[in-house]
Motif scaffolding. Structure first.
Motif, PDB file in Angstrom:
ATOM      1  N   ILE A   1       0.912  -1.024  -0.089  1.00 46.24           N
ATOM      2  CA  ILE A   1       0.191   0.090   0.034  1.00 46.24           C
ATOM      3  C   ILE A   1       0.900   1.341  -0.053  1.00 46.24           C
ATOM      4  O   ILE A   1       0.550   2.040  -0.585  1.00 46.24           O
ATOM      5  CB  ILE A   1      -1.018   0.167   1.088  1.00 46.24           C
ATOM      6  N   VAL A   2       1.851   1.357   0.822  1.00 45.88           N
ATOM      7  CA  VAL A   2       2.719   2.447   0.905  1.00 45.88           C
ATOM      8  C   VAL A   2       3.458   2.446  -0.481  1.00 45.88           C
ATOM      9  O   VAL A   2       3.550   3.623  -1.071  1.00 45.88           O
ATOM     10  CB  VAL A   2       3.992   2.163   2.031  1.00 45.88           C
ATOM     11  N   TRP A   3       3.902   1.355  -1.007  1.00 46.45           N
ATOM     12  CA  TRP A   3       4.281   1.282  -2.515  1.00 46.45           C
ATOM     13  C   TRP A   3       3.512   2.014  -3.377  1.00 46.45           C
ATOM     14  O   TRP A   3       3.984   2.976  -4.176  1.00 46.45           O
ATOM     15  CB  TRP A   3       4.835  -0.081  -2.789  1.00 46.45           C
ATOM     16  N   GLU A   4       2.316   1.794  -3.325  1.00 50.31           N
ATOM     17  CA  GLU A   4       1.503   2.041  -4.368  1.00 50.31           C
ATOM     18  C   GLU A   4       1.089   3.399  -4.230  1.00 50.31           C
ATOM     19  O   GLU A   4       0.614   4.359  -5.406  1.00 50.31           O
ATOM     20  CB  GLU A   4       0.107   1.330  -4.588  1.00 50.31           C
TER      21      GLU A   4
ATOM     22  N   GLN B   1      -7.548  -1.795  -6.883  1.00 46.59           N
ATOM     23  CA  GLN B   1      -7.096  -2.464  -8.099  1.00 46.59           C
ATOM     24  C   GLN B   1      -5.732  -2.597  -8.199  1.00 46.59           C
ATOM     25  O   GLN B   1      -4.940  -3.353  -8.544  1.00 46.59           O
ATOM     26  CB  GLN B   1      -7.729  -1.660  -9.291  1.00 46.59           C
ATOM     27  N   ARG B   2      -4.940  -1.383  -7.695  1.00 48.16           N
ATOM     28  CA  ARG B   2      -3.498  -1.467  -7.955  1.00 48.16           C
ATOM     29  C   ARG B   2      -2.695  -2.431  -7.119  1.00 48.16           C
ATOM     30  O   ARG B   2      -1.718  -2.869  -7.391  1.00 48.16           O
ATOM     31  CB  ARG B   2      -2.909  -0.077  -7.363  1.00 48.16           C
ATOM     32  N   CYS B   3      -3.572  -2.956  -6.173  1.00 47.69           N
ATOM     33  CA  CYS B   3      -2.948  -3.816  -5.151  1.00 47.69           C
ATOM     34  C   CYS B   3      -3.704  -5.205  -5.611  1.00 47.69           C
ATOM     35  O   CYS B   3      -3.760  -5.979  -4.684  1.00 47.69           O
ATOM     36  CB  CYS B   3      -3.141  -3.768  -3.615  1.00 47.69           C
ATOM     37  N   ASP B   4      -3.448  -5.268  -6.888  1.00 50.44           N
ATOM     38  CA  ASP B   4      -4.020  -6.837  -7.274  1.00 50.44           C
ATOM     39  C   ASP B   4      -5.427  -7.386  -6.837  1.00 50.44           C
ATOM     40  O   ASP B   4      -5.644  -8.347  -6.593  1.00 50.44           O
ATOM     41  CB  ASP B   4      -3.117  -7.939  -7.088  1.00 50.44           C
TER      42      ASP B   4
ATOM     43  N   ARG C   1      10.800   6.296   1.276  1.00 50.99           N
ATOM     44  CA  ARG C   1      12.078   6.156   0.998  1.00 50.99           C
ATOM     45  C   ARG C   1      13.179   5.275   1.661  1.00 50.99           C
ATOM     46  O   ARG C   1      13.915   4.652   1.306  1.00 50.99           O
ATOM     47  CB  ARG C   1      12.621   7.805   1.203  1.00 50.99           C
ATOM     48  N   ALA C   2      12.667   5.066   3.035  1.00 51.91           N
ATOM     49  CA  ALA C   2      13.182   3.899   3.865  1.00 51.91           C
ATOM     50  C   ALA C   2      13.177   2.562   2.997  1.00 51.91           C
ATOM     51  O   ALA C   2      13.872   1.917   3.183  1.00 51.91           O
ATOM     52  CB  ALA C   2      12.722   3.780   5.020  1.00 51.91           C
ATOM     53  N   LEU C   3      12.285   2.353   2.402  1.00 53.46           N
ATOM     54  CA  LEU C   3      11.728   1.164   1.875  1.00 53.46           C
ATOM     55  C   LEU C   3      12.528   0.788   0.494  1.00 53.46           C
ATOM     56  O   LEU C   3      12.496  -0.296   0.003  1.00 53.46           O
ATOM     57  CB  LEU C   3      10.420   0.890   1.583  1.00 53.46           C
ATOM     58  N   ARG C   4      12.952   2.020  -0.123  1.00 57.08           N
ATOM     59  CA  ARG C   4      13.387   1.986  -1.294  1.00 57.08           C
ATOM     60  C   ARG C   4      14.344   1.183  -1.879  1.00 57.08           C
ATOM     61  O   ARG C   4      14.404   0.635  -2.918  1.00 57.08           O
ATOM     62  CB  ARG C   4      13.776   3.538  -1.986  1.00 57.08           C
ATOM     63  N   PRO C   5      15.410   1.316  -0.804  1.00 58.37           N
ATOM     64  CA  PRO C   5      16.439   0.210  -1.234  1.00 58.37           C
ATOM     65  C   PRO C   5      16.108  -1.313  -1.531  1.00 58.37           C
ATOM     66  O   PRO C   5      16.784  -2.089  -2.083  1.00 58.37           O
ATOM     67  CB  PRO C   5      17.495   0.282   0.102  1.00 58.37           C
ATOM     68  N   LEU C   6      15.178  -1.591  -1.182  1.00 59.48           N
ATOM     69  CA  LEU C   6      14.406  -2.941  -1.271  1.00 59.48           C
ATOM     70  C   LEU C   6      14.305  -3.143  -2.732  1.00 59.48           C
ATOM     71  O   LEU C   6      14.486  -4.353  -3.298  1.00 59.48           O
ATOM     72  CB  LEU C   6      13.258  -2.954  -0.337  1.00 59.48           C
ATOM     73  N   VAL C   7      13.984  -1.988  -3.407  1.00 57.91           N
ATOM     74  CA  VAL C   7      13.803  -2.343  -4.881  1.00 57.91           C
ATOM     75  C   VAL C   7      15.054  -2.965  -5.448  1.00 57.91           C
ATOM     76  O   VAL C   7      15.015  -4.034  -6.182  1.00 57.91           O
ATOM     77  CB  VAL C   7      13.330  -0.996  -5.528  1.00 57.91           C
ATOM     78  N   ARG C   8      16.023  -2.063  -5.212  1.00 55.43           N
ATOM     79  CA  ARG C   8      17.454  -2.422  -5.524  1.00 55.43           C
ATOM     80  C   ARG C   8      17.745  -4.059  -5.212  1.00 55.43           C
ATOM     81  O   ARG C   8      18.325  -4.753  -6.077  1.00 55.43           O
ATOM     82  CB  ARG C   8      18.607  -1.494  -5.055  1.00 55.43           C
ATOM     83  N   TRP C   9      17.604  -4.330  -4.091  1.00 55.35           N
ATOM     84  CA  TRP C   9      17.997  -5.357  -3.586  1.00 55.35           C
ATOM     85  C   TRP C   9      17.122  -6.726  -4.210  1.00 55.35           C
ATOM     86  O   TRP C   9      17.446  -7.619  -4.442  1.00 55.35           O
ATOM     87  CB  TRP C   9      17.569  -5.432  -2.062  1.00 55.35           C
TER      88      TRP C   9
END
Lengths: 118, 118
Positions: free
Chosen positions: B34-37, B50-53, B92-100
């Motif tokens: 949810i935070v992501w979307e 809908q964004r959350c499948d 922003r704190a969660l963003r490194p997770l994308v890279r990972w």
DNA sequence: TCTAAGTGCTTCGAAAAAAGAATCAGATCC
DNA sequence: GGATCTGATTCTTTTTTCGAAGCACTTAGA
């Protein structure tokens, strides 16, 4: 309850995008916590369980299986569990969350002060 | 099912440490998503769903309540939901997770190649 | 005014996940 | 042998999530 894997549909996403698989993996209860607790060094099953506030052993077993399948955790020959290099990377990726949680605590304390005098 | 709050015991931790409250909050299914979307802009209830499948509306409601109580999400006068400043920080704190997750996908593809020819 | 479709949101029975306690087998020590 | 660790499993209960249906409200059109 298959382990989330990038490239395949996961709980809550049919795209197979790696991020969605990661969100599924870490969105499972105790996943984040286990990575967090293992970051300081390998732990045996029961020691890890105690670190995680005596979480249910059945769930711990399930999560360790998930995380091992995901190559985030591995079991050493002496049966202890430890983060893989990938697991350590995951920890580093999660680290900003600590900083955030402190800011979050400060903001909440500001918003609704816990029955302090003033 | 109280919303996790730093300073008070939460699911899986009696210490009240902010990080443990955060791990509880984000360890709930769909919280991270949810935070992501919402990071890309405000969304109405059904649009967000809908964004959350097409996640369950009952759970979406529960999560929005959790996140709103935690001051991570807020509802605008036009009834859309959006991240608060604190919520954007969380993103922003969660963003490194994308890279990972990309590295993770690469590592898994390397470990167990998906039945490719060579 | 009636209908149709779009909201945000609620309710409820069923399925899935997690909790939690008991238990097993192996190792260690006395 | 008996007590006590360990990793791991099994089983029952409780909690969480799913998912479909429905409600109240708004907008638009005939």
């Amino acid at each position: 309850m298959p382990t989330p894997t990038p490239g395949r549909p996961v709980r809550g996403s049919s795209t197979g995008r790696p991020l969605m698989a990661a969100l599924d993996l870490f969105g499972r209860r105790w996943s984040l916590r286990i990575v967090w607790e293992l970051q300081r060094g390998p732990l045996g099953f029961r020691a890890l369980q105690q670190r995680c506030d005596n979480m249910s052993s059945s769930v711990l077993r399930q999560r360790l299986t998930d995380l091992a399948t995901a190559l985030v955790v591995e079991q050493h020959p002496d049966t202890t569990y430890a983060l893989t290099p990938l697991g350590h990377d995951a920890y580093r990726a999660l680290r900003p969350l600590v900083r955030w949680s402190d800011d979050w605590a400060a903001a909440l304390a500001d918003e609704k002060p816990t029955s302090q005098h003033g």
